[in-house]
Write a protein that holds these residues in place. Sequence first.
Motif, PDB file in Angstrom:
ATOM      1  N   ASP A 256      34.882   3.375 -18.320  1.00 24.14           N
ATOM      2  CA  ASP A 256      34.022   2.325 -18.873  1.00 24.14           C
ATOM      3  C   ASP A 256      33.499   1.433 -17.752  1.00 24.14           C
ATOM      4  O   ASP A 256      33.461   0.230 -17.858  1.00 24.14           O
ATOM      5  CB  ASP A 256      34.806   1.496 -19.898  1.00 24.14           C
ATOM      6  CG  ASP A 256      36.132   1.007 -19.305  1.00 24.14           C
ATOM      7  OD1 ASP A 256      36.342   1.242 -18.086  1.00 24.14           O
ATOM      8  OD2 ASP A 256      36.912   0.401 -20.042  1.00 24.14           O
ATOM      9  N   PHE A 257      33.141   2.101 -16.640  1.00 23.04           N
ATOM     10  CA  PHE A 257      32.625   1.331 -15.499  1.00 23.04           C
ATOM     11  C   PHE A 257      31.674   2.226 -14.689  1.00 23.04           C
ATOM     12  O   PHE A 257      31.635   3.452 -14.873  1.00 23.04           O
ATOM     13  CB  PHE A 257      33.789   0.867 -14.604  1.00 23.04           C
ATOM     14  CG  PHE A 257      34.608   2.017 -14.097  1.00 23.04           C
ATOM     15  CD1 PHE A 257      34.264   2.646 -12.896  1.00 23.04           C
ATOM     16  CD2 PHE A 257      35.679   2.506 -14.828  1.00 23.04           C
ATOM     17  CE1 PHE A 257      34.992   3.726 -12.449  1.00 23.04           C
ATOM     18  CE2 PHE A 257      36.403   3.592 -14.363  1.00 23.04           C
ATOM     19  CZ  PHE A 257      36.058   4.214 -13.176  1.00 23.04           C
ATOM     20  N   THR A 258      30.909   1.595 -13.833  1.00 22.53           N
ATOM     21  CA  THR A 258      30.022   2.328 -12.941  1.00 22.53           C
ATOM     22  C   THR A 258      30.215   1.771 -11.536  1.00 22.53           C
ATOM     23  O   THR A 258      30.307   0.548 -11.371  1.00 22.53           O
ATOM     24  CB  THR A 258      28.548   2.120 -13.334  1.00 22.53           C
ATOM     25  OG1 THR A 258      28.457   2.258 -14.735  1.00 22.53           O
ATOM     26  CG2 THR A 258      27.649   3.103 -12.634  1.00 22.53           C
ATOM     27  N   VAL A 259      30.307   2.651 -10.569  1.00 19.41           N
ATOM     28  CA  VAL A 259      30.436   2.182  -9.182  1.00 19.41           C
ATOM     29  C   VAL A 259      29.163   2.557  -8.430  1.00 19.41           C
ATOM     30  O   VAL A 259      28.735   3.709  -8.433  1.00 19.41           O
ATOM     31  CB  VAL A 259      31.659   2.821  -8.489  1.00 19.41           C
ATOM     32  CG1 VAL A 259      31.814   2.266  -7.078  1.00 19.41           C
ATOM     33  CG2 VAL A 259      32.915   2.580  -9.292  1.00 19.41           C
ATOM     34  N   ARG A 260      28.545   1.551  -7.805  1.00 19.01           N
ATOM     35  CA  ARG A 260      27.331   1.828  -7.028  1.00 19.01           C
ATOM     36  C   ARG A 260      27.481   1.304  -5.612  1.00 19.01           C
ATOM     37  O   ARG A 260      28.035   0.238  -5.407  1.00 19.01           O
ATOM     38  CB  ARG A 260      26.130   1.129  -7.671  1.00 19.01           C
ATOM     39  CG  ARG A 260      25.653   1.826  -8.912  1.00 19.01           C
ATOM     40  CD  ARG A 260      24.285   1.346  -9.240  1.00 19.01           C
ATOM     41  NE  ARG A 260      23.980   1.665 -10.618  1.00 19.01           N
ATOM     42  CZ  ARG A 260      23.016   1.070 -11.287  1.00 19.01           C
ATOM     43  NH1 ARG A 260      22.313   0.115 -10.716  1.00 19.01           N
ATOM     44  NH2 ARG A 260      22.771   1.413 -12.526  1.00 19.01           N
ATOM     45  N   THR A 261      26.973   2.065  -4.679  1.00 15.48           N
ATOM     46  CA  THR A 261      26.981   1.533  -3.316  1.00 15.48           C
ATOM     47  C   THR A 261      25.676   0.793  -3.070  1.00 15.48           C
ATOM     48  O   THR A 261      24.664   1.041  -3.724  1.00 15.48           O
ATOM     49  CB  THR A 261      27.111   2.659  -2.273  1.00 15.48           C
ATOM     50  OG1 THR A 261      25.952   3.455  -2.353  1.00 15.48           O
ATOM     51  CG2 THR A 261      28.328   3.512  -2.530  1.00 15.48           C
ATOM     52  N   GLN A 262      25.746  -0.090  -2.105  1.00 13.27           N
ATOM     53  CA  GLN A 262      24.559  -0.892  -1.790  1.00 13.27           C
ATOM     54  C   GLN A 262      23.430  -0.003  -1.274  1.00 13.27           C
ATOM     55  O   GLN A 262      22.270  -0.302  -1.433  1.00 13.27           O
ATOM     56  CB  GLN A 262      24.944  -1.934  -0.754  1.00 13.27           C
ATOM     57  CG  GLN A 262      23.798  -2.805  -0.327  1.00 13.27           C
ATOM     58  CD  GLN A 262      23.727  -2.870   1.162  1.00 13.27           C
ATOM     59  OE1 GLN A 262      24.549  -2.269   1.851  1.00 13.27           O
ATOM     60  NE2 GLN A 262      22.738  -3.570   1.650  1.00 13.27           N
TER      61      GLN A 262
END
Lengths: 402, 258
Positions: A256-262
């Motif tokens: 239930d999450f999303t990880v994004r890099t800059q």
Amino acid sequence: MRFTTIFRVALRALRRNTMRSILTALGIIIGIGAVITIVSMGNGAKARVEAQVAALGQNIITVYPGSFSSGGTRGGFGSAPTLTVEDAEAIAAEVEDIDGVSPEVRDRNQVLANGLNWSTNINGESPDYPYIKNWNIVQGAMFTDQDVKSLAKVAVIGKTVVDQLFPNEDPIGQTLRIRNLPFRVVGVLDVKGFSLFGSDQDDVVIIPYTSHMRRVSRRSNISSILVQGKTSDKLDVVKSRIEDLLNQRRKGREPDFTVRTQEEIAATATETSKTMTLLLGGIAVVSLVVGGIGVMNIMLVSVTERTREIGIRLAIGAHDRDVLLQFLIEAILLTVLGGILGILCGIGASEFASAYFGLPTLISPTSVLLAVAVSTVIGVFFGYYPARKAAQLDPIDALRYE
Amino acid sequence: MAPVVQIKDIHKIYESGEIPVHAVRGVSLDIHKGEFVALMGASGSGKSTLMNMLGCLDRPTKGTYKLDGIDVSDLDKNELADIRNQKLGFVFQGFNLLARTTALENVELPMLYGRHRRLSAGQIRERAMHCLEIVGLANRADHMPNQLSGGQQQRVAIARGLVNEPQVLLADEPTGNLDSRTSIEVMGVFQQLNDQGISIVMVTHELDIAHYCKRNLILRDGVVVRDEAVPNRSIASNELGKLKSAEAAAKLIANPVN
């Protein structure tokens, strides 16, 4: 013929045709000056864009909550209240190759101070925040971990908020009120300007995330987690470590999450910077070609019109080597002199542009070197080559040349 | 004494066009020290070609040429340049002075290229000045060619031709661009130099100019058709005097200066 004599003859020939020498040198001066100026202006613009990208912070990974859905209606990213402070603490404790973590709680609220009020962004962060965002505190200091633990009512504010609430005084130590709670201003952030997406980044009040959650927004979940990766090449590894960790913490439930890099966020900005580099290279090449052709033309003309002079010198006993050396020295003197003046003009014009038009300029030694090398090579070659052709003529043919 | 110029049966054939042009067809010629020779002939008679070969500016197709005892027929380009520099002086029809260069610097030019002599800048200046004095232009040393009259420019060219003390002074139509009076003046300079022992060869197509020389050679179609001493040659100073009287009579000038 002695070298010194040839040198003197060459100097004499240059002095004798002052106007032609000046014009020839001018071709080189403008060629080199133009390349240096244009490239420095382009570099400055590129540096500015890159600075804007860097201002986003570097090697940042952001964790967003998943989407919320209720009765068939699906919210967007970050709409579900699924990220917790514990998630952030777990990341800080367990993931390797990170330099800082800041749980973020975002909110908009009315802020009062000094009898003035202003609606602004209230962000709850950890003390790592300025470091992660590459954002300096210009006055005072960031709040501390102790402040976070004690739910301290302290705030670090952006320049826009300073302007709106404390227009004529030192904001440090002043009190502003959020939801009627007094917060003491402990620091002022450096001016960051508008983001690439058009919002005013200086319009912000930053308080400890704990204070935000307990005192201001009264919520138990956080808006996002900012993570500072150590190096850019390990960013993807760190990203998957975070994902693994969070999945582990969710014990087999749907992520239930999303990880994004800059990097992903800043991809557009990087693209812009790449385009600028290309544009710049193109401009430099075109200027070099234009400058080079100018130098070539004036050299060709000025040497060709001196065929008779070459004929006279040959007829009265000059070896072709003497004549060649003379023209070579002339060409080198002109290009070196023109080169030096061209560099000075280029630097001058760049300084002028940055001082009077506010254009950022950045003189690149490579462009200086390249411009000087190209015009010197062209100048010497086209000063030498027609002279060589003329010196190889029979003296009578050279004398008859009109 | 061996002749300064010794030519044996030289030919020049130009192969540049479709049909080879046989410009000089077997000329033999001896010129001794102190001679003053006029090469004459109509256009295309080969006189300029012969002159260029004499001046080592062009090589004969066939035949031998000894200048001051040296066979120059098979010297390379740079050796010929040295011969031109050391043994020959040139005076051209169009003067061929370097523009925007003072008379003095023009005269200094051949000495800058001298291979055998090593002169200091001061010596070079002094010699150039001396040669300008010989042609009577010492007071014009600092003038640029465009500030000098045609006759003066030609005298600067003569001074330049003299400066390396050549064996022969070669003049290609030296009066071709000058009016009659200036021509006589220039011929006067030549006669004066010749009197001092300098050998001179000049090309001209003007009979009266040739009459100032001691020996006239007439070329036609690449061969010498006549070679004779001038019986009663004109003396420039006399002719100039006559001209002045005539001009005075015609009120062209104020008063004859004696």
